[in-house]
Each structure stands twice: as structure tokens, then as C-alpha cells.
Enzyme design. Sequence first.
Site, short mmCIF file in Angstrom:
data_model
loop_
_atom_site.label_atom_id
_atom_site.label_comp_id
_atom_site.label_asym_id
_atom_site.label_seq_id
_atom_site.Cartn_x
_atom_site.Cartn_y
_atom_site.Cartn_z
N HIS A 224 -1.20 -2.22 6.69
CA HIS A 224 -2.05 -3.14 7.46
C HIS A 224 -2.76 -3.99 6.41
CE1 HIS A 224 -1.49 -1.23 11.32
NE2 HIS A 224 -1.73 -0.05 10.77
N GLU A 254 3.59 0.65 9.48
CA GLU A 254 2.76 -0.05 10.48
C GLU A 254 2.44 -1.46 10.03
OE1 GLU A 254 -0.72 2.25 11.58
OE2 GLU A 254 0.41 4.13 11.61
#
Length: 332
Positions: A224, A254
Site C-alpha cells: 500500500h 495488496e
Amino acid sequence: MPFRWWSLMLMCLLVALAQSGPPLRALAEKRGLQIGAAVEPSLLLQDPEYAAVLAREFNLVVAENVMKWGALQTSRGQFNFGAADLLMDFARKHRMAVRGHTLVWHQQLPRWMYGGFSAAEMETILREHIQTVVGRYRGRIAYWDVANEVIGDDARPRATPFEVLPDYLEKAFRYARAADPGAKLFYNDYGAEGLGPKSDAIYALLKGLKEKGVPLDGVGFQAHVDLNFSPAAVRMAENLERFARLGLEIHITEMDVRLVGPGSRAERLEKQARVYREVLQVCLRQPRCKVFTLWGVSDAFSWRAASEPLVFDADYQPKPAYFALQQTLQQP
Ligand code: 9MR
């Protein structure tokens, strides 16, 4: 007359498809890489375009929320598998692999988990949850994020209701292995992509687990990140390499890139594309990096929707970041 209009529209559609090039999943498959996206199963029912783009572009899905404790075991011993099952069915139908997320996390726990349990009670709770959830999907989940974000930003273990059981982490991996011997078991965290104290702490933790013979197969780097991330790519490669040397499989789990910072919108979109390209390149150059996953499909439903961090915009149009991934996958 109407026939002509239809043929024109069809041609435009074909041209548009040709222009956007081969889907990411087809390109990734040729490279032996799985390309994934985090999914909210309710959107599969509500938004046909969401489902279509997901199936066309990705060959791996991960539940963004519906396989967390708070979603699965709302009250003790009562499991709700509806949404998770929906995701499993979608994945099977579209020949996609599934990542399970997550078995031990300090967040999104149901309220009853804070009931002040003894170590023995916590052991039973942990074992029953893992047996029930991992057992239900035995043979159908390729990877489980057994442990998520155990190390805090201060590089020390986080406070969690699980810690009443001193070896909860080790036990969680062992229960997961017993419940599905075929699933690869992962430690997953953010803010550890480059070298630094947090990454060092995770490295030490995972090395210790391996030395103890705990069934740990891989490490997930969430990624992220934001537009300033790109200088860290070289350090990231070094960091991944040391985890690879522990014998671990490496996944990007992610990824999203906040489109926030100075410059025009066009410049920021280009920067965002560069960050995606660099992280994918790091993964492709690391022989043990096998999975590259985005934390959502379109900006419309991202957990950080306001900062437009994904590769499809809110209207499912591919952004420069999409084309950067596409090109990178096609480079030798
Ligand atoms: O994207 C998820 C968001 O919808 C939830 O509200 C949030 C709850 O904390 O969790 C988000 O997903 C997180 C993931 O499970 C673990 N890594 C960080 C992700 C972003 O916060």
C-alpha cells in the site's frame, strides 16, 4: 439502416478491445505469475461490469473482508459462510486461484473475542476457527494469510487478544497446515517492502519460525504505497532477496498507489504508472515472486477511493498504470 449502426458499434467495440490489448491474466499466465485482486462478493451480484473486468483481467482473488473473523464468526461458534462461498463459486467458474485472508489479525475481530479468555480457552477458540474455516475450503484455497500485520510500525509485536496464548502464532500455522496440507501458508504485512526496522523485525520473526520447523511457506508484502515509493524499488529487491534466501515464496499481496501529490493530474497518473511498473519488475526479477495482487478492481470501490489508487478508474477505464502493467508483463 439500423443494421449498419449496429455493425458500426460492433466495430468500435472491437477496435476498443484491440486497443486495450491482451488482458493481464493472459500475459501473467505466460510468465508463470498469478495476478490477483481483492474482491467484495456483494459487488459480483450488484455490478456486472465489476464481475466482467475481474474475470477478464485477473486469475486470483482474495476476499477483501469476508474471510476475516468479524465476518465469519460473528458470535462464538456461529459461522456465516454465505459471502465467502459466493467468492469461491465465482473463482471456480472463472478458473481463478483463491487466497484466504486472514486467520490471525488484531483488527476486524468480533466483539466477543475481547471476552478476557484464558490461554486454554484462546487455544480452543483459535483451533476451532482455523479447523472450521480452513477445513471448509480444504483443497480449494491455494494460499492462506495465516498471520497478518503481527509486527507494528514500531517494529515490535502488536497487542492482540490472541497474545494471551504465548505461542499463538506458531499454533495458528500448525492448525492451518493440519486443516489443509495443500495450502501454502503466509505471513502478510505492510510497510516492509524496503529495508528498515520493521522489515528487519519481520525477517527475524520468520527466520525464527522457520528454524523451529513451523509450517510457513511464504511472505506477503502488501505494497500500500504512494507516488514517492519509486526510489525504494532497488532496496525492495534486496529486501525480497533476503526473504527468498529463507526459502520463502514471495507475494505482492495488496498493491495500490495513492494518486496524491504535487503536479498535474496527467503527471501524477504517469508517476502512479511508474510505481506499479517498478514493483511488478521487482517481482518478475525475483524467481520466488509468484503472485502480484491489487487491493481492488476499480477506484470506485477501493478502501482509499478518494485517492484513486488502482489501475481501473471508477468507470472501469484502464489508467496509465494498467498499461504499465500490461507492457511490463510483455517485456522479456
Ligand atoms: O480494504 C479493507 C477495508 O475494506 C476494511 O475496512 C479494512 C478494515 O481494517 O481492511 C481493509 O483491508 C486491509 C487488509 O485486510 C489488511 N491490510 C491492510 C488493508 C487495508 O487497510
